[in-house]
Design an enzyme around this catalytic site. Sequence first.
Site, PDB file in Angstrom:
ATOM      1  N   GLY A  54      92.472  58.412 -17.290  1.00  0.00           N
ATOM      2  CA  GLY A  54      93.412  57.385 -17.727  1.00  0.00           C
ATOM      3  C   GLY A  54      92.698  56.397 -18.612  1.00  0.00           C
ATOM      4  O   GLY A  54      91.468  56.339 -18.608  1.00  0.00           O
ATOM      5  N   HIS A 167      85.604  66.075 -18.367  1.00  0.00           N
ATOM      6  CA  HIS A 167      86.930  66.703 -18.289  1.00  0.00           C
ATOM      7  C   HIS A 167      86.807  68.224 -18.195  1.00  0.00           C
ATOM      8  O   HIS A 167      86.666  68.898 -19.205  1.00  0.00           O
ATOM      9  CB  HIS A 167      87.755  66.325 -19.531  1.00  0.00           C
ATOM     10  CG  HIS A 167      88.164  64.892 -19.520  1.00  0.00           C
ATOM     11  ND1 HIS A 167      89.325  64.460 -18.931  1.00  0.00           N
ATOM     12  CD2 HIS A 167      87.543  63.792 -19.988  1.00  0.00           C
ATOM     13  CE1 HIS A 167      89.423  63.152 -19.045  1.00  0.00           C
ATOM     14  NE2 HIS A 167      88.346  62.716 -19.691  1.00  0.00           N
ATOM     15  N   GLU A 169      89.091  70.266 -17.659  1.00  0.00           N
ATOM     16  CA  GLU A 169      90.328  70.923 -18.111  1.00  0.00           C
ATOM     17  C   GLU A 169      90.333  71.247 -19.602  1.00  0.00           C
ATOM     18  O   GLU A 169      91.110  72.095 -20.043  1.00  0.00           O
ATOM     19  CB  GLU A 169      91.548  70.050 -17.762  1.00  0.00           C
ATOM     20  CG  GLU A 169      91.685  68.733 -18.532  1.00  0.00           C
ATOM     21  CD  GLU A 169      90.854  67.579 -17.972  1.00  0.00           C
ATOM     22  OE1 GLU A 169      89.896  67.847 -17.226  1.00  0.00           O
ATOM     23  OE2 GLU A 169      91.139  66.417 -18.295  1.00  0.00           O
ATOM     24  N   SER A 227     116.808  79.732 -26.029  1.00  0.00           N
ATOM     25  CA  SER A 227     117.218  81.130 -25.859  1.00  0.00           C
ATOM     26  C   SER A 227     117.014  81.588 -24.417  1.00  0.00           C
ATOM     27  O   SER A 227     117.898  82.205 -23.820  1.00  0.00           O
ATOM     28  CB  SER A 227     116.421  82.054 -26.777  1.00  0.00           C
ATOM     29  OG  SER A 227     116.557  81.639 -28.105  1.00  0.00           O
ATOM     30  N   LYS A 367     105.281  75.957 -21.791  1.00  0.00           N
ATOM     31  CA  LYS A 367     105.722  76.878 -22.844  1.00  0.00           C
ATOM     32  C   LYS A 367     105.299  78.337 -22.583  1.00  0.00           C
ATOM     33  O   LYS A 367     106.100  79.259 -22.729  1.00  0.00           O
ATOM     34  CB  LYS A 367     105.131  76.418 -24.183  1.00  0.00           C
ATOM     35  CG  LYS A 367     105.702  77.100 -25.384  1.00  0.00           C
ATOM     36  CD  LYS A 367     106.857  76.295 -25.885  1.00  0.00           C
ATOM     37  CE  LYS A 367     107.490  76.793 -27.128  1.00  0.00           C
ATOM     38  NZ  LYS A 367     108.658  75.951 -27.448  1.00  0.00           N
TER      39      LYS A 367
END
Length: 511
Positions: A54, A167, A169, A227, A367
């Site tokens: 953060g 980090h 990730e 879709s 996604k």
Amino acid sequence: MREKIIVLDFGGQYNQLIARRVREMGVLSEIRPYTEPIAQWLTGEVRGIILTGGPNSVYAPDAPRTGKELLDAGVPVLGICYGMQLMNVLAGGEVSGAAVREYGHTDLTVRDGALFDGVSRATTVFMSHTDFVSRVPAGFRVNATTANCPAAAFSCPERKLYGVQFHPEVNHTAEGKKMLSNFVFGICGCEGGYRAGDRIDEMIARIREQVGDGRVVAGLSGGVDSSVACVLADRALKKGQLTCVFVDHGLLRLNEAEQVMETYHRNLGLDVVYADASERFLDALRGVTDPEKKRHIIGELFVRVFEEEARKIGADFLLQGTIYPDRIESGLGGSAVIKSHHNVGGFPEDSVFSKARLVEPLDTLFKDEVREVGERLGIPRDMVWRQPFPGPGLAVRCIGGITREKLDILRACDAIYLEELNNAGLSRQIWQSFAVLTGVNSVGVMGDGRTYDQVVALRAVVSDDAMTVEAAEIPYPVLKRTMTRIIGEVPGVNRVVYDITSKPPGPIEWE
Ligand code: XMP
């Protein structure tokens, strides 16, 4: 029983990535705002908690904080960056401000610890911090260091508490995935096996439960999210309950409306209503140059058009292809630390479709998970892997005011560029590629005459997730051929440039 990792959000820019990494390992993860009481999410399924980074300093008066009880939740906790500093302070340690920020690729020396099982003793990590852990709490031990950071990782295995200043990730941390997997499997004891594709039945059941015998109007854009949402709804509902509407806002690429309508009909067997609202959109956008205003006008008009279609068929619900990042970036209802998502702006508060009337079956998926669901549903690969196209369409690629003439020029240039990329077999490796009408004119000579025509920029980016991108290294002959064709075939353009900006700092779109 299902298992889950909670990612507690303190406002860091990589928070979505943490949740995605965990899901990629086959374990469900959910992002929760730090403001939410622990009891609201600490169910029996939760196997571990990750505290995110953060932007704040942990001692700042308005710093996002939780109570100490978080550390005694009975499940392992991993603090990342700000999350580690918060854990440190809550457990009785001290954080200090360094004179210089530690940023970018950094050498890490690993000593020991369960988080680093199978990780090299000397490895590279991605750092982005100024504050650092200057005194670790009693009972904690330092597991890794860097030149500037005396406690780059620490742990108290007895209390199942772990922290890393870097980090894991982001891809720049060479062995970050291994470290996260050590936490998720080794420390939290997760078993894995979660796949978004396995949730199809659950999503279908949710749609049925919400809609009952009601009628649904669905906005189809041609993109993968809407879709997949429509195909799910089509499976869930009875004949006559679902009406799909394709709104042509006049801001589509060349021949796109026809292609999309044809694909839906032929490949998905969906009956789609074609609503030509291009005049209305272009009217509403006349003279508007501010990008945020453009987005807002388009977003609002979209919903108005759907409302009209809904009224025509007496629909009670609006189906949308909202996905998890859209929700996360808009604040997940409650977290004050995240800024509102630019993609979602424009949904009018007075819409007849209140929150309860929105059907959003994909709102917990990323996604890549939507694509997986799409493939499982048998949607053709070409559709599932289509390049993303922004909701506001060419409006954000036509800089300044929008006119029909400018859109026609942009469409022609864009079509030539995409055709050349396709011919060169490059389309698959590219995340997005498009032309931009820059709004700048430049002097040129064509034939024997002076011209003062428009400058077109070409953009193509490679990416995994649109969060960080690099400009694609398109072979020069392809660019040159595109330039020659654009200047030769599109009146009104006399200069073509290639945009090499990476993200950050430059977003994919120009507006
Ligand atoms: P940026 O430009 O922020 O874009 O790097 C990241 C991704 O989002 C798409 N994008 C939008 N999509 N409405 C949308 O539906 C929008 O207003 C919008 N702006 C950007 C962009 O095409 C890229 O895939």
